[in-house]
Design a protein around this motif. Structure first.
Motif, PDB file in Angstrom:
ATOM      1  N   MET A   1       0.855  -1.191   0.000  1.00 55.39           N
ATOM      2  CA  MET A   1       0.000   0.000   0.000  1.00 55.39           C
ATOM      3  C   MET A   1       0.888   1.237   0.000  1.00 55.39           C
ATOM      4  SD  MET A   1      -3.140   1.029  -0.005  1.00 55.39           S
ATOM      5  CE  MET A   1      -4.126   2.474   0.359  1.00 55.39           C
ATOM      6  N   SER A   2       0.703   2.125  -0.969  1.00 58.54           N
ATOM      7  CA  SER A   2       1.539   3.314  -1.056  1.00 58.54           C
ATOM      8  C   SER A   2       1.078   4.372  -0.066  1.00 58.54           C
ATOM      9  CB  SER A   2       1.495   3.886  -2.479  1.00 58.54           C
ATOM     10  OG  SER A   2       0.188   4.319  -2.798  1.00 58.54           O
ATOM     11  N   ASP A   3       1.974   5.295   0.261  1.00 64.91           N
ATOM     12  CA  ASP A   3       1.641   6.385   1.163  1.00 64.91           C
ATOM     13  C   ASP A   3       0.809   7.432   0.430  1.00 64.91           C
ATOM     14  OD1 ASP A   3       3.072   5.126   3.082  1.00 64.91           O
ATOM     15  OD2 ASP A   3       4.864   6.355   2.884  1.00 64.91           O
ATOM     16  N   PRO A   4      -0.246   7.959   1.066  1.00 66.17           N
ATOM     17  CA  PRO A   4      -1.074   8.962   0.396  1.00 66.17           C
ATOM     18  C   PRO A   4      -0.373  10.311   0.324  1.00 66.17           C
ATOM     19  CG  PRO A   4      -1.789   8.684   2.659  1.00 66.17           C
ATOM     20  CD  PRO A   4      -0.732   7.635   2.414  1.00 66.17           C
ATOM     21  N   VAL A   5      -0.757  11.102  -0.664  1.00 66.60           N
ATOM     22  CA  VAL A   5      -0.272  12.472  -0.760  1.00 66.60           C
ATOM     23  C   VAL A   5      -1.136  13.341   0.145  1.00 66.60           C
ATOM     24  CG1 VAL A   5       0.056  14.441  -2.301  1.00 66.60           C
ATOM     25  CG2 VAL A   5       0.516  12.125  -3.119  1.00 66.60           C
ATOM     26  N   PRO A   6      -0.541  14.246   0.932  1.00 68.26           N
ATOM     27  CA  PRO A   6      -1.345  15.110   1.802  1.00 68.26           C
ATOM     28  C   PRO A   6      -2.394  15.878   1.006  1.00 68.26           C
ATOM     29  CG  PRO A   6       0.998  15.345   2.281  1.00 68.26           C
ATOM     30  CD  PRO A   6       0.898  14.511   1.040  1.00 68.26           C
ATOM     31  N   THR A   7      -3.589  16.019   1.576  1.00 72.81           N
ATOM     32  CA  THR A   7      -4.670  16.752   0.925  1.00 72.81           C
ATOM     33  C   THR A   7      -5.198  17.824   1.873  1.00 72.81           C
ATOM     34  OG1 THR A   7      -5.294  14.753  -0.284  1.00 72.81           O
ATOM     35  CG2 THR A   7      -6.883  16.549  -0.242  1.00 72.81           C
ATOM     36  N   PRO A   8      -5.104  19.126   1.532  1.00 70.65           N
ATOM     37  CA  PRO A   8      -4.369  19.617   0.361  1.00 70.65           C
ATOM     38  C   PRO A   8      -2.866  19.468   0.576  1.00 70.65           C
ATOM     39  CG  PRO A   8      -5.046  21.455   1.720  1.00 70.65           C
ATOM     40  CD  PRO A   8      -5.663  20.227   2.345  1.00 70.65           C
ATOM     41  N   PRO A   9      -2.073  19.468  -0.492  1.00 73.97           N
ATOM     42  CA  PRO A   9      -0.627  19.304  -0.332  1.00 73.97           C
ATOM     43  C   PRO A   9      -0.011  20.486   0.402  1.00 73.97           C
ATOM     44  CG  PRO A   9      -1.167  19.921  -2.586  1.00 73.97           C
ATOM     45  CD  PRO A   9      -2.462  19.619  -1.902  1.00 73.97           C
ATOM     46  N   PHE A  10       1.060  20.221   1.141  1.00 76.13           N
ATOM     47  CA  PHE A  10       1.771  21.283   1.846  1.00 76.13           C
ATOM     48  C   PHE A  10       2.426  22.198   0.823  1.00 76.13           C
ATOM     49  CE2 PHE A  10       5.719  22.964   3.659  1.00 76.13           C
ATOM     50  CZ  PHE A  10       5.243  23.577   4.810  1.00 76.13           C
ATOM     51  N   MET A  11       2.190  23.491   0.941  1.00 77.07           N
ATOM     52  CA  MET A  11       2.777  24.447   0.009  1.00 77.07           C
ATOM     53  C   MET A  11       3.926  25.177   0.698  1.00 77.07           C
ATOM     54  SD  MET A  11       2.646  25.337  -3.114  1.00 77.07           S
ATOM     55  CE  MET A  11       1.040  24.623  -3.516  1.00 77.07           C
ATOM     56  N   VAL A  12       5.105  25.040   0.152  1.00 73.80           N
ATOM     57  CA  VAL A  12       6.299  25.667   0.716  1.00 73.80           C
ATOM     58  C   VAL A  12       6.207  27.183   0.565  1.00 73.80           C
ATOM     59  CG1 VAL A  12       8.816  25.844   0.506  1.00 73.80           C
ATOM     60  CG2 VAL A  12       7.684  23.635   0.207  1.00 73.80           C
ATOM     61  N   THR A  13       6.710  27.895   1.557  1.00 73.95           N
ATOM     62  CA  THR A  13       6.809  29.348   1.493  1.00 73.95           C
ATOM     63  C   THR A  13       8.283  29.744   1.450  1.00 73.95           C
ATOM     64  OG1 THR A  13       6.859  29.592   3.897  1.00 73.95           O
ATOM     65  CG2 THR A  13       4.685  29.595   2.830  1.00 73.95           C
ATOM     66  N   THR A  14       8.548  30.988   1.150  1.00 74.21           N
ATOM     67  CA  THR A  14       9.932  31.457   1.069  1.00 74.21           C
ATOM     68  C   THR A  14      10.659  31.280   2.396  1.00 74.21           C
ATOM     69  OG1 THR A  14       9.352  33.075  -0.637  1.00 74.21           O
ATOM     70  CG2 THR A  14      11.404  33.438   0.566  1.00 74.21           C
ATOM     71  N   SER A  15       9.981  31.587   3.496  1.00 73.06           N
ATOM     72  CA  SER A  15      10.624  31.480   4.807  1.00 73.06           C
ATOM     73  C   SER A  15      10.927  30.026   5.159  1.00 73.06           C
ATOM     74  CB  SER A  15       9.736  32.115   5.884  1.00 73.06           C
ATOM     75  OG  SER A  15       8.453  31.499   5.912  1.00 73.06           O
TER      76      SER A  15
ATOM     77  N   ALA B   1       6.284  17.109  -7.548  1.00 76.34           N
ATOM     78  CA  ALA B   1       6.510  16.187  -6.438  1.00 76.34           C
ATOM     79  C   ALA B   1       5.354  15.199  -6.298  1.00 76.34           C
ATOM     80  CB  ALA B   1       6.704  16.966  -5.141  1.00 76.34           C
ATOM     81  N   ILE B   2       4.127  15.686  -6.438  1.00 77.04           N
ATOM     82  CA  ILE B   2       2.954  14.812  -6.327  1.00 77.04           C
ATOM     83  C   ILE B   2       2.948  13.781  -7.453  1.00 77.04           C
ATOM     84  CG2 ILE B   2       0.439  14.758  -6.518  1.00 77.04           C
ATOM     85  CD1 ILE B   2       0.413  17.428  -5.000  1.00 77.04           C
ATOM     86  N   ASN B   3       3.263  14.213  -8.668  1.00 73.57           N
ATOM     87  CA  ASN B   3       3.308  13.274  -9.792  1.00 73.57           C
ATOM     88  C   ASN B   3       4.348  12.180  -9.554  1.00 73.57           C
ATOM     89  OD1 ASN B   3       1.301  14.503 -11.286  1.00 73.57           O
ATOM     90  ND2 ASN B   3       2.694  15.795 -12.461  1.00 73.57           N
ATOM     91  N   CYS B   4       5.513  12.573  -9.055  1.00 75.97           N
ATOM     92  CA  CYS B   4       6.563  11.593  -8.777  1.00 75.97           C
ATOM     93  C   CYS B   4       6.151  10.669  -7.634  1.00 75.97           C
ATOM     94  CB  CYS B   4       7.868  12.306  -8.439  1.00 75.97           C
ATOM     95  SG  CYS B   4       8.632  13.172  -9.833  1.00 75.97           S
ATOM     96  N   HIS B   5       5.507  11.225  -6.621  1.00 71.50           N
ATOM     97  CA  HIS B   5       5.029  10.424  -5.490  1.00 71.50           C
ATOM     98  C   HIS B   5       4.045   9.358  -5.973  1.00 71.50           C
ATOM     99  CE1 HIS B   5       4.181  10.181  -1.038  1.00 71.50           C
ATOM    100  NE2 HIS B   5       3.168   9.485  -1.527  1.00 71.50           N
ATOM    101  N   GLN B   6       3.142   9.755  -6.840  1.00 75.73           N
ATOM    102  CA  GLN B   6       2.146   8.811  -7.349  1.00 75.73           C
ATOM    103  C   GLN B   6       2.777   7.759  -8.248  1.00 75.73           C
ATOM    104  OE1 GLN B   6      -0.556  11.678  -9.074  1.00 75.73           O
ATOM    105  NE2 GLN B   6      -1.778  11.836  -7.194  1.00 75.73           N
ATOM    106  N   LEU B   7       3.783   8.150  -9.023  1.00 70.61           N
ATOM    107  CA  LEU B   7       4.492   7.179  -9.867  1.00 70.61           C
ATOM    108  C   LEU B   7       5.129   6.097  -8.998  1.00 70.61           C
ATOM    109  CD1 LEU B   7       6.884   7.966 -12.825  1.00 70.61           C
ATOM    110  CD2 LEU B   7       7.570   6.385 -11.035  1.00 70.61           C
ATOM    111  N   ILE B   8       5.781   6.511  -7.922  1.00 68.85           N
ATOM    112  CA  ILE B   8       6.414   5.549  -7.016  1.00 68.85           C
ATOM    113  C   ILE B   8       5.364   4.667  -6.357  1.00 68.85           C
ATOM    114  CG2 ILE B   8       7.802   5.326  -4.912  1.00 68.85           C
ATOM    115  CD1 ILE B   8       9.043   8.079  -5.689  1.00 68.85           C
ATOM    116  N   GLY B   9       4.232   5.274  -5.987  1.00 68.05           N
ATOM    117  CA  GLY B   9       3.175   4.529  -5.312  1.00 68.05           C
ATOM    118  C   GLY B   9       2.608   3.395  -6.136  1.00 68.05           C
ATOM    119  N   ARG B  10       2.694   3.516  -7.450  1.00 71.47           N
ATOM    120  CA  ARG B  10       2.172   2.450  -8.310  1.00 71.47           C
ATOM    121  C   ARG B  10       2.976   1.158  -8.181  1.00 71.47           C
ATOM    122  NH1 ARG B  10       1.033   6.907 -11.903  1.00 71.47           N
ATOM    123  NH2 ARG B  10       2.937   6.615 -13.125  1.00 71.47           N
ATOM    124  N   HIS B  11       4.139   1.242  -7.546  1.00 73.89           N
ATOM    125  CA  HIS B  11       4.949   0.039  -7.309  1.00 73.89           C
ATOM    126  C   HIS B  11       4.571  -0.657  -6.000  1.00 73.89           C
ATOM    127  CE1 HIS B  11       7.888   0.446 -10.628  1.00 73.89           C
ATOM    128  NE2 HIS B  11       7.651   1.740 -10.504  1.00 73.89           N
TER     129      HIS B  11
END
Length: 232
Positions: A1-15, A123-133
């Motif tokens: 079972m792959s790890d879920p992506v956070p919903t909504p995804p964490f959005m990085v800020t400059t700080s 990052a989400i696309n890559c996370h989902q690609l890995i999860g398919r394994h």
């Protein structure tokens, strides 16, 4: 079972981007992460930024997948998204003194090529690609990273102290390591690292060096290269 992506995804800020990798040697800027609850801002009168450290991945299902095609899949996926990536790594990046936590698929990109929003989508696309394994216990993080190749101009050959040019040549003469130069690219020089014995019935001795020292840099491919000398 792959790890879920956070919903909504964490959005990085400059700080957050500037302090997220505090403690690492280069302290790169974070662009995106799929980690659950990745950052807690320090609070209180003695608040300080938590330091991170790099750790070897060790035994993890991703390690086997990585060596059996996953790294190539990620590379192709990034290329299809027109991402100018500079490095792909697999490791742990925990807070200093804490458990290792999830495996981190660490993607380096050239500075300035991705905004935080664009990086989050990648990052989400890559996370989902890995999860398919079918693996779990991982996250994807993207940082700014620039790679510098160390092959440079060829050093001068040593000369005896009696040579009138000795003093002038000395700072530019190879002394440490084993200087090597490809026969077909005499303007490029590098250093041999160490010797390896083939073992068994093969009596060959091999010198290990960086690929870019002996082969031209090909930005479009990094395929395995094998040369066999059948005349020996």
């Amino acid at each position: 079972m792959s790890d879920p992506v956070p919903t909504p995804p964490f959005m990085v800020t400059t700080s957050v981007s500037k302090v997220y990798y505090k403690g690492l040697p280069s302290e790169p800027r974070l662009i995106a992460t799929t980690k659950l609850n990745p950052f807690d801002a320090p609070t209180g009168p003695e608040a300080y930024t938590v330091l991170k450290e790099l750790r070897y991945l060790g035994e993890h299902p991703l390690a086997t997948l990585w060596d059996n095609g996953l790294a190539g899949e990620l590379s192709s996926s990034l290329a299809s998204m027109d991402v100018k990536w500079s490095s792909l790594d697999l490791l742990h990046i925990p807070n200093v003194g804490e458990p290792s936590g999830p495996a981190v698929v660490w993607i380096g990109v050239e500075p300035g090529v991705l905004s935080f929003e664009e990086g989050s989508k990648v990052a989400i696309n890559c996370h989902q690609l890995i999860g398919r394994h079918g693996v779990g216990d991982y996250c994807v993080e993207i940082r700014e990273s620039r790679i510098f190749r160390e092959a440079g101009n060829r050093f001068l050959d040593p000369v005896p102290e009696s040579n009138t040019t000795f003093t002038a040549r000395d700072p530019y003469t190879a002394t440490l390591g084993i200087p090597i130069t490809p026969k077909n690219r005499l303007s490029v020089g590098g250093t041999g690292g160490f010797f390896l014995s083939a073992g068994g019935d093969d009596k060959s001795i091999y010198l290990v060096t960086a690929r870019h020292v002996v082969l031209p840099i090909d930005e479009n491919s990094n395929q395995e290269y094998i040369r066999k000398n059948e005349s020996r």
